[in-house]
Write a protein that holds these residues in place. Sequence first.
Motif, mmCIF file in Angstrom:
data_model
loop_
_atom_site.group_PDB
_atom_site.id
_atom_site.type_symbol
_atom_site.label_atom_id
_atom_site.label_comp_id
_atom_site.label_asym_id
_atom_site.label_seq_id
_atom_site.Cartn_x
_atom_site.Cartn_y
_atom_site.Cartn_z
ATOM 1 N N VAL A 91 39.612 53.557 60.380
ATOM 2 C CA VAL A 91 38.387 53.206 60.027
ATOM 3 C C VAL A 91 38.246 54.189 58.274
ATOM 4 C CG1 VAL A 91 35.516 54.367 59.153
ATOM 5 C CG2 VAL A 91 36.950 53.663 61.705
ATOM 6 N N GLY A 92 38.607 53.287 57.734
ATOM 7 C CA GLY A 92 38.663 53.687 56.148
ATOM 8 C C GLY A 92 37.504 53.444 55.116
ATOM 9 N N HIS A 93 37.029 54.092 54.523
ATOM 10 C CA HIS A 93 35.926 54.635 53.423
ATOM 11 C C HIS A 93 36.818 53.970 51.486
ATOM 12 C CE1 HIS A 93 33.773 58.110 50.655
ATOM 13 N NE2 HIS A 93 33.327 56.779 50.732
ATOM 14 N N TYR A 94 36.132 53.787 51.482
ATOM 15 C CA TYR A 94 36.456 53.042 49.965
ATOM 16 C C TYR A 94 35.003 53.028 49.185
ATOM 17 C CZ TYR A 94 40.058 51.135 52.204
ATOM 18 O OH TYR A 94 41.480 51.156 52.720
ATOM 19 N N ARG A 95 35.075 52.878 47.914
ATOM 20 C CA ARG A 95 34.095 53.950 46.693
ATOM 21 C C ARG A 95 32.987 52.343 47.404
ATOM 22 N NH1 ARG A 95 33.635 55.664 42.346
ATOM 23 N NH2 ARG A 95 31.983 55.534 40.648
ATOM 24 N N HIS A 96 33.334 51.391 47.550
ATOM 25 C CA HIS A 96 31.846 50.363 47.842
ATOM 26 C C HIS A 96 31.479 49.686 49.210
ATOM 27 C CE1 HIS A 96 32.006 49.843 43.176
ATOM 28 N NE2 HIS A 96 32.870 50.026 43.147
ATOM 29 N N TRP A 112 28.569 48.276 51.040
ATOM 30 C CA TRP A 112 27.313 49.524 51.258
ATOM 31 C C TRP A 112 26.255 49.456 51.690
ATOM 32 C CZ3 TRP A 112 29.428 53.394 53.035
ATOM 33 C CH2 TRP A 112 30.298 53.608 52.839
ATOM 34 N N ASP A 113 25.746 47.984 50.511
ATOM 35 C CA ASP A 113 24.129 47.759 50.567
ATOM 36 C C ASP A 113 24.355 46.663 51.995
ATOM 37 O OD1 ASP A 113 26.331 44.454 49.875
ATOM 38 O OD2 ASP A 113 24.714 44.624 48.140
ATOM 39 N N GLU A 114 24.971 46.568 52.687
ATOM 40 C CA GLU A 114 25.002 45.364 54.090
ATOM 41 C C GLU A 114 24.919 46.381 55.353
ATOM 42 O OE1 GLU A 114 28.291 41.931 53.307
ATOM 43 O OE2 GLU A 114 29.030 43.393 53.525
ATOM 44 N N ILE A 115 24.967 47.246 54.612
ATOM 45 C CA ILE A 115 24.963 48.997 56.463
ATOM 46 C C ILE A 115 22.957 49.241 55.998
ATOM 47 C CG2 ILE A 115 25.135 51.245 56.458
ATOM 48 C CD1 ILE A 115 27.928 50.198 55.598
ATOM 49 N N ASP A 116 22.302 48.661 56.684
ATOM 50 C CA ASP A 116 21.184 49.682 56.765
ATOM 51 C C ASP A 116 21.473 51.022 57.531
ATOM 52 O OD1 ASP A 116 19.937 46.710 56.684
ATOM 53 O OD2 ASP A 116 19.424 47.129 58.619
ATOM 54 N N GLY A 117 21.925 51.537 57.855
ATOM 55 C CA GLY A 117 21.595 53.448 57.591
ATOM 56 C C GLY A 117 22.831 54.537 58.350
ATOM 57 N N ILE A 118 22.958 55.843 58.267
ATOM 58 C CA ILE A 118 24.262 56.455 58.741
ATOM 59 C C ILE A 118 23.560 57.523 59.661
ATOM 60 C CG2 ILE A 118 26.140 55.478 56.786
ATOM 61 C CD1 ILE A 118 25.437 57.882 56.338
ATOM 62 N N ARG A 171 22.417 54.444 47.576
ATOM 63 C CA ARG A 171 20.950 54.940 48.847
ATOM 64 C C ARG A 171 20.156 55.293 48.318
ATOM 65 N NH1 ARG A 171 20.395 52.094 53.737
ATOM 66 N NH2 ARG A 171 18.054 51.420 53.716
ATOM 67 N N LEU A 172 19.998 56.380 47.372
ATOM 68 C CA LEU A 172 19.599 57.481 47.180
ATOM 69 C C LEU A 172 18.069 56.939 45.802
ATOM 70 C CD1 LEU A 172 17.647 60.127 46.489
ATOM 71 C CD2 LEU A 172 19.113 60.982 45.140
ATOM 72 N N PRO A 173 18.952 55.980 44.971
ATOM 73 C CA PRO A 173 18.260 55.455 43.307
ATOM 74 C C PRO A 173 17.222 54.248 44.495
ATOM 75 C CG PRO A 173 20.307 55.814 42.843
ATOM 76 C CD PRO A 173 20.237 56.323 44.186
ATOM 77 N N LEU A 174 18.113 53.445 45.092
ATOM 78 C CA LEU A 174 17.092 51.996 45.532
ATOM 79 C C LEU A 174 16.310 52.778 46.660
ATOM 80 C CD1 LEU A 174 19.896 50.151 47.091
ATOM 81 C CD2 LEU A 174 18.908 49.893 45.233
#
Length: 266
Positions: A91-96, A112-118, A171-174
């Motif tokens: 599992v790789g974590h990238y900037r976007h 990130w905009d395709e992910i509803d939550g963590i 996610r915070l600003p959105l």
Amino acid sequence: MRRVARDFELGAHQGLVWTDPKRFPWIVVLLPTLVGLPVLWLGISAAREGRRSDGAWYYGLPLLVLGTAIVAAAVYFLFLALTRRQPQVWVGHYRHGIVREVAGHVPEAYAWDEIDGIRRSSTKVTNGITSVTTHELRVRPREGAEITVTDAYKGVARFIDELDKTFTRVRLPLDRDRLNAGERVDFFGAHLDPAGVGYLDHRLGWREVERVTVEQGRLEIHRHGDGKPWAGLPVEMVENLSVFLALAAMMCRPAGGNRPRPDNPA
């Protein structure tokens, strides 16, 4: 994985975790086979010889039973080796975004905009002498299977922290804009709206909220003047916990100035 991240324009690489599946101990298959087959052959030979000389084939029955049992055990262990083998996962974590790759399968990539939550959780387990902290992260894409990262992955603790920081920054600003626009923002087990904080059918107005904290793996909402928390939830029941805490703190600040004082009960 890098090629997929580049194709989806996920940006610079931020972190990587991977599983290290244990190899099956093939000796538990090989040893019973090497022992069981000769024993089974001796049993068959004894049965044939007994039948030819005395007409009593059952002289070889004990060896037949023993050999068959040993060979059956070898077959069972072989079945386990072939059906329960765990593939390696990265599992790789990238900037976007995030990428998951299972050995032998096409990698999955999500911005990130395709992910509803963590959801993340840390549990401290102690036996009175030593203590161990377990970690878990669940990433819920809008479409696709949930991605779960646990202590079975190498370097999981730092990976979860860094991913949480990145996702919160995005996610915070959105969610803040949605809240300022008068919308309700859901966090799985809890929710925020311009009027207050709540869970299930319960809600507490911002003027009554003293603080929102995390204590020993639980999210606690404190009402002004109460000694005990008004509500408490396990942190794993709250999606985007860092976003929730930041927004709750933001909403509590202006509400605190409007809270009635003891000498002014208006």
